[in-house]
Design a protein around this motif. Sequence first.
Motif, PDB file in Angstrom:
ATOM      1  N   MET A 183       0.824  -1.211   0.000  1.00 41.06           N
ATOM      2  CA  MET A 183       0.000   0.000   0.000  1.00 41.06           C
ATOM      3  C   MET A 183       0.854   1.256   0.000  1.00 41.06           C
ATOM      4  O   MET A 183       0.553   2.222  -0.719  1.00 41.06           O
ATOM      5  CB  MET A 183      -0.943  -0.017   1.204  1.00 41.06           C
ATOM      6  CG  MET A 183      -2.017  -1.080   1.128  1.00 41.06           C
ATOM      7  SD  MET A 183      -3.066  -1.127   2.600  1.00 41.06           S
ATOM      8  CE  MET A 183      -3.913   0.430   2.453  1.00 41.06           C
ATOM      9  N   HIS A 184       1.921   1.248   0.776  1.00 42.25           N
ATOM     10  CA  HIS A 184       2.809   2.416   0.796  1.00 42.25           C
ATOM     11  C   HIS A 184       3.474   2.598  -0.566  1.00 42.25           C
ATOM     12  O   HIS A 184       3.623   3.728  -1.059  1.00 42.25           O
ATOM     13  CB  HIS A 184       3.852   2.259   1.895  1.00 42.25           C
ATOM     14  CG  HIS A 184       4.734   3.442   2.084  1.00 42.25           C
ATOM     15  ND1 HIS A 184       4.278   4.746   2.065  1.00 42.25           N
ATOM     16  CD2 HIS A 184       6.085   3.540   2.280  1.00 42.25           C
ATOM     17  CE1 HIS A 184       5.280   5.588   2.250  1.00 42.25           C
ATOM     18  NE2 HIS A 184       6.392   4.880   2.372  1.00 42.25           N
ATOM     19  N   GLY A 185       3.863   1.489  -1.201  1.00 46.80           N
ATOM     20  CA  GLY A 185       4.466   1.575  -2.528  1.00 46.80           C
ATOM     21  C   GLY A 185       3.500   2.099  -3.572  1.00 46.80           C
ATOM     22  O   GLY A 185       3.851   2.969  -4.385  1.00 46.80           O
ATOM     23  N   ILE A 186       2.277   1.610  -3.545  1.00 44.66           N
ATOM     24  CA  ILE A 186       1.274   2.052  -4.519  1.00 44.66           C
ATOM     25  C   ILE A 186       0.906   3.512  -4.288  1.00 44.66           C
ATOM     26  O   ILE A 186       0.768   4.299  -5.238  1.00 44.66           O
ATOM     27  CB  ILE A 186       0.034   1.142  -4.445  1.00 44.66           C
ATOM     28  CG1 ILE A 186       0.336  -0.188  -5.146  1.00 44.66           C
ATOM     29  CG2 ILE A 186      -1.184   1.810  -5.075  1.00 44.66           C
ATOM     30  CD1 ILE A 186      -0.818  -1.163  -5.126  1.00 44.66           C
ATOM     31  N   ASN A 187       0.743   3.896  -3.025  1.00 45.74           N
ATOM     32  CA  ASN A 187       0.418   5.300  -2.729  1.00 45.74           C
ATOM     33  C   ASN A 187       1.526   6.233  -3.211  1.00 45.74           C
ATOM     34  O   ASN A 187       1.257   7.317  -3.749  1.00 45.74           O
ATOM     35  CB  ASN A 187       0.213   5.482  -1.226  1.00 45.74           C
ATOM     36  CG  ASN A 187      -1.049   4.819  -0.723  1.00 45.74           C
ATOM     37  OD1 ASN A 187      -1.970   4.556  -1.491  1.00 45.74           O
ATOM     38  ND2 ASN A 187      -1.097   4.536   0.569  1.00 45.74           N
ATOM     39  N   THR A 188       2.783   5.808  -3.020  1.00 43.47           N
ATOM     40  CA  THR A 188       3.912   6.651  -3.410  1.00 43.47           C
ATOM     41  C   THR A 188       4.093   6.677  -4.923  1.00 43.47           C
ATOM     42  O   THR A 188       4.469   7.707  -5.490  1.00 43.47           O
ATOM     43  CB  THR A 188       5.203   6.144  -2.741  1.00 43.47           C
ATOM     44  OG1 THR A 188       5.005   6.058  -1.322  1.00 43.47           O
ATOM     45  CG2 THR A 188       6.379   7.076  -3.016  1.00 43.47           C
ATOM     46  N   ALA A 189       3.809   5.552  -5.567  1.00 41.58           N
ATOM     47  CA  ALA A 189       3.963   5.481  -7.022  1.00 41.58           C
ATOM     48  C   ALA A 189       2.867   6.244  -7.750  1.00 41.58           C
ATOM     49  O   ALA A 189       3.087   6.804  -8.823  1.00 41.58           O
ATOM     50  CB  ALA A 189       3.977   4.025  -7.471  1.00 41.58           C
TER      51      ALA A 189
END
Length: 389
Positions: A183-189
Motif C-alpha cells: 500500500m505504501h508503494g502504490i500510494n507513493t507510485a
Amino acid sequence: MSPSVTTTNGVNANGVVKPKKTTISTPLPNPSLQVTADHNLKQVEAPVYAPGIGEVLLHIKATGVCGSDIHFWRHGRIGSLVVEGDCILGHEAAGIVLQCGEGVTNLQPGDRVAVEPGVPCGVCFLCMDGRYNLCEDVQFAGVYPYDGTIQRYKCHPAKWCHKIPDHISFSEGALLEPLSVVMHGINTAGLSLGRGAVVCGAGPIGLIALAAARASGAHPIVITDLEPSRLEFAKKFVPSAITYQIRKNLSAEENSKEIRRLFNFEHVGEYGAPEVVLECTGVENSVITACYTARRGGTVMVIGVGREIMNNLPFMHLSLAEIDLKFINRYRDTWPAGLQCLGGGILDLKPLVSHTYPLEQALDALHTCGDLSNGSIKVQIIDDKENVF
C-alpha cells in the motif's frame, strides 16, 4: 493468574543494554526462533516480560515468514541493519491481548489485534512530520537488537496494536504487514485508473501488489517472474493479469521490449506503455528491466530489498526519459486502510498462505520458505494453544 515476577538487569547475553524489564511466569513455555550473528537459527525458550507503561502483553497467534527473515539468517544483514547477536525473528503478526500495562486505555484483555512492528521515537523531525517510517531510532520487531514475534508471548506498545474484527482471522491479520508494504508503494507510485502497470516478481509482495494494483483500477497489468509455477499461481489469483516469464537468454532491455509488447499500445503510441512499474524483487537485473519497461515520464517503484550497491542502473535512459526511480522504506499509516481492504472484501489474501507450521516447528517454516523448490508462497507460523495465561 497472579504471575511471579523477576526484574532483569537490563543487559542481554550479547551485552546490549535494554531498559529494565520484569519477567513473569506463565502456564506455558515461550518457545522462540532466534537468528545468531554467525548465520544460524536456534529454537530456544525465551523469557516472558510483564507489559511496561503503555504496553500490552500479547499471545502471538500467527506470524508470517518474510524474505527479510531469510536475509538476516543467511546474510546477517540488510544494508546497515546487521545481526550482531541473538535476536528473535518475525514481524508479520497478529494475536490476542493478555494483559495491559499502566496507562493503556485503547485495548483490554481479550482484544484481537494486528501488530504494527515498528516503534518510532516520536520526537525526531521525521516523526513530527508524520514520516515515522523513516525514523532512524525506530525499534523494529525482529531486527537486532529488538526481538520479534516468532514466540508465544511478546510485549508491544498498545499504540502500535490495531484491533481486528472477529471476521478477520489471525492469519489475515498477519498479512496486514506485507499488505502495508504494498500500500505504501502504490500510494507513493501513484497508480492511475485505467493506466497500464507492471509488477516484477510473483513472490508474496509481488502477488499482493498485483491484487492491489488491480483493485486500484490499473489496467492492463503484467506480472513477471522466472518461475512458471509462480506465474501460474498469479494467473489463478488475479485472472485478468497477463503473465511474462523472464527469459534468461535475453538482456534486461530485450526482456523489457517483450513486456511492453504485451500492452498492445500501437494504436495510442508511447502513451499506452506501462506508466508504473512495481519492482518487488530487489534483484539488480530486474530493477534494470523495470527501468527500461516504464514509459517515458513514468515511474519505477522499487519495493523489493536488494543488494547494498547496484552498479549498472541505466542512468541516462532514466534521465532522458524523465522516469522517476522511487523507493520506499516500510510503511506509515496503512493499517486502518488495510483493515478496510480485508474487512470490506476489496482484497482476499487468504489464498496466499500455502504452508502453516506450529510454533514448535518454526525452524522448519524458515527452511521451507528459504527453499524455492518447496513451492511456498506465504509461510505462516501458528500458535493455537489455549489457556496460555
